[in-house]
Structures are given as C-alpha cells and as structure tokens.
Design an enzyme around this catalytic site. Structure first.
Site, short mmCIF file in Angstrom:
data_model
loop_
_atom_site.label_atom_id
_atom_site.label_comp_id
_atom_site.label_asym_id
_atom_site.label_seq_id
_atom_site.Cartn_x
_atom_site.Cartn_y
_atom_site.Cartn_z
N LYS A 45 0.80 -1.19 0.00
CA LYS A 45 0.00 0.00 0.00
C LYS A 45 0.84 1.26 0.00
O LYS A 45 0.37 2.32 -0.39
CB LYS A 45 -0.88 0.03 1.26
CG LYS A 45 -1.95 -1.00 1.33
CD LYS A 45 -2.76 -0.83 2.60
CE LYS A 45 -3.73 -1.95 2.80
NZ LYS A 45 -4.36 -1.86 4.11
N ASP A 101 7.59 2.46 -2.28
CA ASP A 101 7.74 3.59 -1.37
C ASP A 101 9.14 3.67 -0.78
O ASP A 101 9.74 4.73 -0.74
CB ASP A 101 6.67 3.57 -0.26
CG ASP A 101 6.66 2.28 0.53
OD1 ASP A 101 7.34 1.30 0.17
OD2 ASP A 101 5.92 2.22 1.54
N ASP A 104 14.31 -0.98 1.26
CA ASP A 104 14.92 -1.21 2.58
C ASP A 104 15.84 -2.42 2.49
O ASP A 104 16.94 -2.33 1.97
CB ASP A 104 13.78 -1.40 3.59
CG ASP A 104 14.21 -1.36 5.04
OD1 ASP A 104 15.41 -1.38 5.33
OD2 ASP A 104 13.32 -1.33 5.90
N LYS A 132 17.13 3.10 1.46
CA LYS A 132 17.80 2.92 2.75
C LYS A 132 18.87 1.84 2.58
O LYS A 132 18.72 0.71 3.03
CB LYS A 132 16.77 2.51 3.80
CG LYS A 132 17.24 2.66 5.23
CD LYS A 132 16.23 2.11 6.24
CE LYS A 132 15.03 2.97 6.42
NZ LYS A 132 14.18 2.51 7.55
N PHE A 153 12.88 4.78 11.43
CA PHE A 153 11.55 4.37 11.02
C PHE A 153 10.85 5.57 10.42
O PHE A 153 10.59 6.56 11.10
CB PHE A 153 10.75 3.79 12.20
CG PHE A 153 9.64 2.90 11.73
CD1 PHE A 153 9.83 1.52 11.70
CD2 PHE A 153 8.45 3.42 11.27
CE1 PHE A 153 8.82 0.68 11.22
CE2 PHE A 153 7.45 2.60 10.80
CZ PHE A 153 7.63 1.22 10.77
N ARG A 166 -0.06 7.41 7.11
CA ARG A 166 0.05 7.49 5.64
C ARG A 166 -0.36 8.87 5.13
O ARG A 166 0.12 9.31 4.09
CB ARG A 166 -0.85 6.43 4.98
CG ARG A 166 -0.38 5.02 5.14
CD ARG A 166 -1.18 4.08 4.25
NE ARG A 166 -1.03 2.68 4.61
CZ ARG A 166 -0.05 1.89 4.22
NH1 ARG A 166 0.91 2.37 3.48
NH2 ARG A 166 -0.01 0.63 4.60
#
Length: 181
Positions: A45, A101, A104, A132, A153, A166
């Site tokens: 999402k 998005d 990681d 990241k 985070f 969000r």
C-alpha cells in the site's frame, strides 16, 4: 509547511521538497522511456501517494497496475513475501517500472523482480521514493530514487506504521517510543 505530527521526531523531506523531486524524477523517466509505453507497477500500500504524483509528472504514454504484498509485521521485516494481489494484465514484452515507497532490505523487490521476470517483460526497472542502503540484505538497486534515508523508522506520504501516518503530507522519522514495545 503544516504542523509536525506529535508522533514524528523530525521532518526529513517537506511537501515542497517531495513535489519538486518527484517532478524531476517524472521528467527523467519520461526522457528514458520515450516511445516505450511503460507499465508502472505499484507495490501497495505504501507506494500509492508517490505513484500517483509520479505518474502525473510523466509526460509519455504509460499504463498503471498494482500488486499488493506483505513482508512486514509491525516494524519488522519477516523476510517472507506474500502476494496478496497479483497483476490483472499481461506484461509480456512490456517495459516495467516497479514503483516502491521505500527500498529497505531489498527482499521484497528482489522477490518481485524474479517473480515478474518469469512473465517475460521487455525490461524491469525500479523507481523508489526512498532508499535505505544501510539495511540492504538482497542485491537490489533502484535506477530511480528520490532520496536516500538513514536507518530510522520513516512515515508519511503513504508510508505507515500499523496503517497509521500514511496521510502525513511530508516524510518524517517516527519517535522510537511509538513502535517499540
């Protein structure tokens, strides 16, 4: 810029910075994919805000698809990718731009790249809002990346923690006491 959310420790990228960088990325993709009619595949999402802005900034013909995957439990990557929604159209012979998005550990995009390669697209390219690299566990690199971020985070602009934050219009660092038990 609006007020900082009480659960956010610091703002990394403002609405204005996001808007400007996404527009630059859209122009770059438009140049690189001129005449190729790419398919943007969003990984739900978290990508939806970034992807909507990115696709609106692209000036070439393109189409849009979405996949939904799960690889996190709260703040932790499980290392297991579960496909919850697959593509509804064929991608054979198409140029694919995977939109994420945050890149990681790389496990999700590594898995999805292999999974989609079996469907014989012309190419697969990765575009991510945030990178990241300090957390990378799989050999994945994004050709297009808006910003590199520290090992914190991150929430806002579509990114969440347990389905919250969000709708924050900027990218911020979540206070550790919010996600630590």
């Amino acid at each position: 810029m609006g007020m900082m959310h009480e659960d956010v420790e610091e703002i990394l990228f403002s609405e204005e910075q996001l808007r400007a960088r996404v527009a630059e990325l859209g122009a770059e993709i438009s140049r690189d994919f001129e005449g190729k009619n790419p398919v943007f595949i969003g990984v739900l999402k978290g990508c939806w805000v970034f992807m909507a802005d990115l696709v609106r900034s692209v000036t070439i013909p393109c189409s849009v698809e979405f996949m939904a995957v799960k690889s996190y439990d709260g703040a932790n990557s499980t290392g297991v990718v579960q496909i919850q929604k697959d593509l509804s159209e064929s991608i054979e012979g198409r140029h694919i731009i995977m939109v994420e998005d945050i890149l990681d550990t790389g496990r999700t995009l590594n898995y999805l790249t292999k999974y989609l390669s079996a469907r014989q697209p012309a190419s697969i390219t990765i575009a991510t809002l945030l990178d990241k690299p300090s957390r990378r566990k799989a050999p994945v690199e994004a050709k297009y990346s808006c910003f590199e971020v520290p090992d914190s985070f991150i929430v806002g602009y579509g990114l969440d923690y347990n389905e919250r934050y969000r709708n924050i219009p900027y990218i911020g660092v979540l206070k550790p006491e919010i996600y630590r038990d």
